[in-house]
Design an enzyme around this catalytic site. Structure first.
Site, PDB file in Angstrom:
ATOM      1  N   LYS A  60       0.829  -1.115  -0.070  1.00 51.91           N
ATOM      2  CA  LYS A  60      -0.018   0.042  -0.128  1.00 51.91           C
ATOM      3  C   LYS A  60       1.018   1.260   0.082  1.00 51.91           C
ATOM      4  O   LYS A  60       1.916   1.153   0.153  1.00 51.91           O
ATOM      5  CB  LYS A  60      -0.851   0.056   1.150  1.00 51.91           C
ATOM      6  N   ASP A  73      12.143 -16.199   1.667  1.00 53.12           N
ATOM      7  CA  ASP A  73      12.350 -14.953   1.489  1.00 53.12           C
ATOM      8  C   ASP A  73      13.705 -14.456   1.746  1.00 53.12           C
ATOM      9  O   ASP A  73      14.368 -14.947   2.411  1.00 53.12           O
ATOM     10  CB  ASP A  73      11.260 -13.900   2.225  1.00 53.12           C
ATOM     11  N   SER A 102      11.322  -8.784   8.281  1.00 53.06           N
ATOM     12  CA  SER A 102      11.559  -7.760   8.856  1.00 53.06           C
ATOM     13  C   SER A 102      10.537  -7.438   9.869  1.00 53.06           C
ATOM     14  O   SER A 102      10.437  -7.630  11.015  1.00 53.06           O
ATOM     15  CB  SER A 102      11.594  -6.372   8.004  1.00 53.06           C
ATOM     16  N   GLY A 108       7.598  -8.812   9.539  1.00 53.83           N
ATOM     17  CA  GLY A 108       7.046  -9.950   9.444  1.00 53.83           C
ATOM     18  C   GLY A 108       5.613  -9.802   8.372  1.00 53.83           C
ATOM     19  O   GLY A 108       4.924 -11.001   8.336  1.00 53.83           O
ATOM     20  N   GLY A 109       5.151  -8.727   8.030  1.00 50.90           N
ATOM     21  CA  GLY A 109       3.964  -8.445   7.331  1.00 50.90           C
ATOM     22  C   GLY A 109       4.084  -9.152   6.140  1.00 50.90           C
ATOM     23  O   GLY A 109       2.736  -9.926   5.837  1.00 50.90           O
TER      24      GLY A 109
END
Ligand code: R5P
Length: 294
Positions: free
Chosen positions: A186, A216, A220, A222-223
């Protein structure tokens, strides 16, 4: 070919014996001393120094080391910094924003770094040599080692799909068919912390009843990983594991991740309680090959 001189920062003590002193003055300024400095004159030098956590002070310490080496006349200076901070800011999204990835790379090059060796660097998106800004970089991938660990330790030799949560990490899974979710972030929200939340994530593959490893370059906040794990759960995956080269695990995201997966781990590019796969063997092998890679 003569062996290069290895300079090891105290923050690399888990892998090599440190021989550089890094401390602080009373006001917080960084103090660096290189007892081997005179031996570096006219020699190839490899500096092993982590740039995370405390990325800003670690970067300053590295600039001080590089300047001293250039000053004494070191011939070729390679820096091994497994995780490169600022690597995610390689584009300007907002007017007037600084593309800090370029600034950091240019600073290192101008301070005397002839080559930077990093692991799964965010802006490179492939293994091997690359030039970014003014800096020559060698990007080493831990994708194969992370996948091998899951297959042995988590799936007990059973087959599994290896998928990346976005296209940027696709090169980590190409050996396994190259399946990746497509992820859209976003826009920036206001506030002190600049962060773009994960928006849409979609993938055109069937994971129903299958073991899956999500791989991955970094976890960071975790999103990304959390969204991918939710998607896999919704899609009926059997056993799910997730791993990343760099485990930052900010905001206690490990707790949320654990609720969605049977196992989570990273390498030790950044030391953390979940680093199950070590980069040590790879570094030792590279340095023992007498700098073939460097
Ligand atoms: C991004 O494009 C990277 O490959 C990672 O997916 C991302 O940086 C992870 O960040 P976070 O854990 O904050 O979602």
């Amino acid at each position: 070919m003569p062996q290069a001189i290895h300079l090891v920062s105290p923050n690399f003590a888990d892998i090599f014996e440190p021989n550089v002193e890094i401390g602080k003055f009373p006001d917080g300024d960084s103090h660096v001393r290189i007892p081997l400095i005179n031996e570096c004159k006219g020699q190839e030098v490899i500096v092993f120094h982590r740039l995370y956590p405390k990325q800003n002070t670690s970067l300053v310490s590295l600039l001080l080391i590089l300047d001293s080496l250039r000053d004494i006349g070191a011939q070729k200076i390679t820096v091994v910094a497994p995780y490169l901070p600022y690597s995610r800011q390689d584009k300007k999204k907002l007017n007037g924003e600084v593309a800090s990835a370029f600034v950091v790379c240019n600073l290192l090059a101008r301070a005397g770094c002839d080559k930077l060796v990093v692991f799964d660097c965010h802006f490179l998106k492939k293994e091997g040599p690359a030039k970014f800004g003014e800096l020559q970089i060698e990007n080493i991938s831990m994708g194969r080692e992370l996948a091998a660990y899951a297959m042995k330790e988590s799936f007990g030799g059973e087959a599994c799909e290896v998928i990346s949560p976005d296209m940027g990490a696709n090169y980590l899974v190409t050996d396994h068919g190259g399946k990746s979710y497509s992820k859209v972030r976003k826009e920036y929200e206001g506030g002190k912390i600049h962060y773009r939340d994960v928006g849409e994530m979609s993938g055109d593959f069937d994971v129903s009843g299958k073991n899956v490893l999500i791989l991955d370059d970094m976890i960071s906040t975790g999103g990304t990983m959390i969204r991918a794990l939710e998607k896999l759960t919704e899609a009926g995956a059997k056993k799910i594991c997730c791993a990343a080269t760099h485990g930052l695990f900010l905001y206690n995201c490990i707790d949320k991740i654990r609720k969605l997966t049977d196992c989570v781990y990273s390498t030790d590019t950044i030391q953390n309680p979940h680093s199950a796969v070590s980069i040590a063997e790879k570094l030792v092998a590279i340095t023992e090959q007498n700098l073939k890679l460097f």
